[in-house]
Design a protein around this motif. Structure first.
Motif, mmCIF file in Angstrom:
data_model
loop_
_atom_site.group_PDB
_atom_site.id
_atom_site.type_symbol
_atom_site.label_atom_id
_atom_site.label_comp_id
_atom_site.label_asym_id
_atom_site.label_seq_id
_atom_site.Cartn_x
_atom_site.Cartn_y
_atom_site.Cartn_z
ATOM 1 N N ARG A 136 0.829 -1.196 0.000
ATOM 2 C CA ARG A 136 0.000 0.000 0.000
ATOM 3 C C ARG A 136 0.867 1.250 0.000
ATOM 4 N N GLY A 137 0.376 2.322 -0.627
ATOM 5 C CA GLY A 137 1.100 3.593 -0.630
ATOM 6 C C GLY A 137 0.395 4.616 -1.490
ATOM 7 N N ALA A 138 0.704 5.867 -1.258
ATOM 8 C CA ALA A 138 0.091 6.957 -2.019
ATOM 9 C C ALA A 138 1.151 7.982 -2.364
ATOM 10 N N LEU A 139 1.172 8.379 -3.639
ATOM 11 C CA LEU A 139 2.132 9.348 -4.147
ATOM 12 C C LEU A 139 1.387 10.555 -4.697
ATOM 13 N N LEU A 140 1.844 11.730 -4.344
ATOM 14 C CA LEU A 140 1.344 12.973 -4.931
ATOM 15 C C LEU A 140 2.446 13.502 -5.830
ATOM 16 N N VAL A 141 2.201 13.512 -7.130
ATOM 17 C CA VAL A 141 3.214 14.023 -8.048
ATOM 18 C C VAL A 141 2.885 15.460 -8.409
ATOM 19 N N GLU A 142 3.826 16.339 -8.096
ATOM 20 C CA GLU A 142 3.772 17.736 -8.541
ATOM 21 C C GLU A 142 4.616 17.777 -9.806
ATOM 22 N N ALA A 143 3.942 17.718 -10.955
ATOM 23 C CA ALA A 143 4.619 17.376 -12.205
ATOM 24 C C ALA A 143 5.229 18.558 -12.948
ATOM 25 N N GLY A 144 5.064 19.759 -12.439
ATOM 26 C CA GLY A 144 5.574 20.944 -13.128
ATOM 27 C C GLY A 144 4.559 22.059 -13.034
ATOM 28 N N GLN A 145 4.803 23.123 -13.783
ATOM 29 C CA GLN A 145 3.896 24.268 -13.712
ATOM 30 C C GLN A 145 2.562 23.956 -14.376
ATOM 31 N N HIS A 146 1.512 24.620 -13.845
ATOM 32 C CA HIS A 146 0.206 24.517 -14.479
ATOM 33 C C HIS A 146 0.315 24.874 -15.962
ATOM 34 N N TRP A 147 -0.509 24.213 -16.752
ATOM 35 C CA TRP A 147 -0.823 24.662 -18.110
ATOM 36 C C TRP A 147 0.356 24.591 -19.076
ATOM 37 N N GLU A 148 1.259 23.621 -18.830
ATOM 38 C CA GLU A 148 2.400 23.422 -19.713
ATOM 39 C C GLU A 148 2.413 21.977 -20.215
ATOM 40 N N ALA A 149 2.749 21.786 -21.500
ATOM 41 C CA ALA A 149 2.774 20.449 -22.093
ATOM 42 C C ALA A 149 3.779 19.537 -21.400
ATOM 43 N N ALA A 150 4.896 20.098 -20.947
ATOM 44 C CA ALA A 150 5.905 19.280 -20.272
ATOM 45 C C ALA A 150 5.351 18.660 -18.997
ATOM 46 N N THR A 151 4.400 19.324 -18.370
ATOM 47 C CA THR A 151 3.802 18.806 -17.147
ATOM 48 C C THR A 151 2.979 17.560 -17.438
ATOM 49 N N VAL A 152 2.222 17.580 -18.529
ATOM 50 C CA VAL A 152 1.453 16.398 -18.924
ATOM 51 C C VAL A 152 2.403 15.241 -19.221
ATOM 52 N N ALA A 153 3.509 15.516 -19.906
ATOM 53 C CA ALA A 153 4.475 14.471 -20.248
ATOM 54 C C ALA A 153 5.081 13.854 -18.992
ATOM 55 N N THR A 154 5.380 14.671 -17.994
ATOM 56 C CA THR A 154 5.923 14.140 -16.744
ATOM 57 C C THR A 154 4.898 13.268 -16.037
ATOM 58 N N MET A 155 3.648 13.706 -16.024
ATOM 59 C CA MET A 155 2.585 12.892 -15.414
ATOM 60 C C MET A 155 2.471 11.538 -16.100
ATOM 61 N N GLU A 156 2.481 11.538 -17.434
ATOM 62 C CA GLU A 156 2.337 10.279 -18.154
ATOM 63 C C GLU A 156 3.525 9.366 -17.907
ATOM 64 N N GLY A 157 4.733 9.942 -17.906
ATOM 65 C CA GLY A 157 5.915 9.134 -17.634
ATOM 66 C C GLY A 157 5.866 8.512 -16.252
ATOM 67 N N CYS A 158 5.430 9.289 -15.263
ATOM 68 C CA CYS A 158 5.306 8.787 -13.896
ATOM 69 C C CYS A 158 4.285 7.659 -13.834
ATOM 70 N N PHE A 159 3.140 7.859 -14.465
ATOM 71 C CA PHE A 159 2.102 6.820 -14.488
ATOM 72 C C PHE A 159 2.624 5.546 -15.149
#
Length: 316
Positions: A202-225
């Motif tokens: 069991r565990g929970a992770l909160l990923v702060e993936a980068g600044q709001h409203w930037e494409a790089a942030t979505v890419a970091t989220m997907e890579g983490c997932f």
């Protein structure tokens, strides 16, 4: 002579470089809970819950979940559940005023305490948290997707769960993992008792993936997932990354006055080399680094009294 400090300025208008997705087709869900979609394999395995839009203006997570839902996830084993959390706040998102839709009545990431969830509160966010609670209670691992207003390197927050910290380090993206005590204003989703207790798998992770409203942030989220789902054996494994680096928060600085100000612009992820370095003033009180090589975790240049201004952390 008083020390020089920065004069607080209005929050800058950061550009909105992402288009909010149309979530209409996903609002009903397939679980009996609005906005919650779950996909199970025949083979037994862990249950991964991925949450986005705990804050309605953090649309990068919604973009990723929309992308995953369009692809129709097929787990190899176990179950993957995707939850679009604060849909009502998200419905108010306007690029012209993108911070106004963070929540409707209160921060949804401060209500995850049993006595609050079981209490008499009737805010929009509490109602939604209660709707989501059954699926949270079923999950083994939670990945909570977030982004940041102020410039900062991406990071993973784990609370004080040793299991979550080990999992965050193992997936390696983002490479900085921070164990912390949360906020004085209430418990986050990752601090919910069932997720934070030391139970196997069991565990929970909160990923702060980068600044709001930037494409790089979505890419970091997907890579983490992808890294997490692959490590759990839910999806095909992807190329492993070097393990992350763990830091422990040694002090959470909460503004005690309305006159909190950093002495200069600091970026989240910056490391201050020497202990006792003066970094901010809270009224007349000095805020100094408590140790050498002090990691600044998400400093907020505009901090109201009672809110977290910065967390100070030390690498293992």
């Amino acid at each position: 002579m008083p020390l020089d400090r920065e004069v607080p300025t209005p929050t800058p208008r950061f550009p909105v470089n992402l288009a909010a997705p149309d979530l209409t087709r996903w609002r009903i869900g397939n679980t009996g809970i609005a906005g919650v979609h779950s996909f199970a394999a025949d083979a037994a395995g862990p249950h991964l819950l991925v949450t986005a839009l705990i804050h309605g203006n953090e649309i990068a997570g919604a973009i990723l979940l929309d992308r995953l839902l369009r692809a129709t996830l097929t787990p190899r084993r176990g179950r993957i559940t995707l939850a679009l959390a604060n849909l009502d706040a998200f419905a108010r998102f306007q690029p012209e005023d993108p911070t106004a839709s963070r929540f409707i009545d209160e921060d949804m990431n401060r209500v995850w305490e049993e006595h609050v969830l079981d209490g008499s509160g009737r805010t929009a966010e509490l109602r939604r948290a209660r709707e989501l609670r059954p699926v949270v209670d079923q999950a083994d691992v939670v990945l909570d997707l977030h982004s940041m207003l102020w410039p900062s390197d991406p990071l993973i927050l784990t609370g004080r769960s040793a299991q979550a910290a080990a999992l965050g380090v193992a997936i390696g993206l983002p490479p900085t993992v921070v164990a912390d005590d949360g906020h004085t204003g209430g418990r986050r989703l990752i601090d919910y008792h069932r997720l934070a207790e030391p139970a196997p798998g069991r565990g929970a992770l909160l990923v702060e993936a980068g600044q709001h409203w930037e494409a790089a942030t979505v890419a970091t989220m997907e890579g983490c997932f992808r890294q997490l789902a692959g490590r759990l054996g839910l999806l095909a494994p992807v190329a492993a990354l070097p393990p992350g680096r763990l830091a422990h928060v040694t002090r959470t600085v909460t503004a005690q006055t309305d006159n909190f100000a950093f002495l200069r612009d600091y970026r989240g992820g910056e490391v201050i080399a020497e202990r006792n370095t003066l970094i901010a003033l809270d009224g007349e009180a000095e805020i100094r680094t408590p140790h050498d090589d002090c990691l600044l975790v998400m400093p907020s240049p505009r901090t109201l009294r009672g809110h977290t201004a910065v967390r100070l952390a030390q690498f293992d």
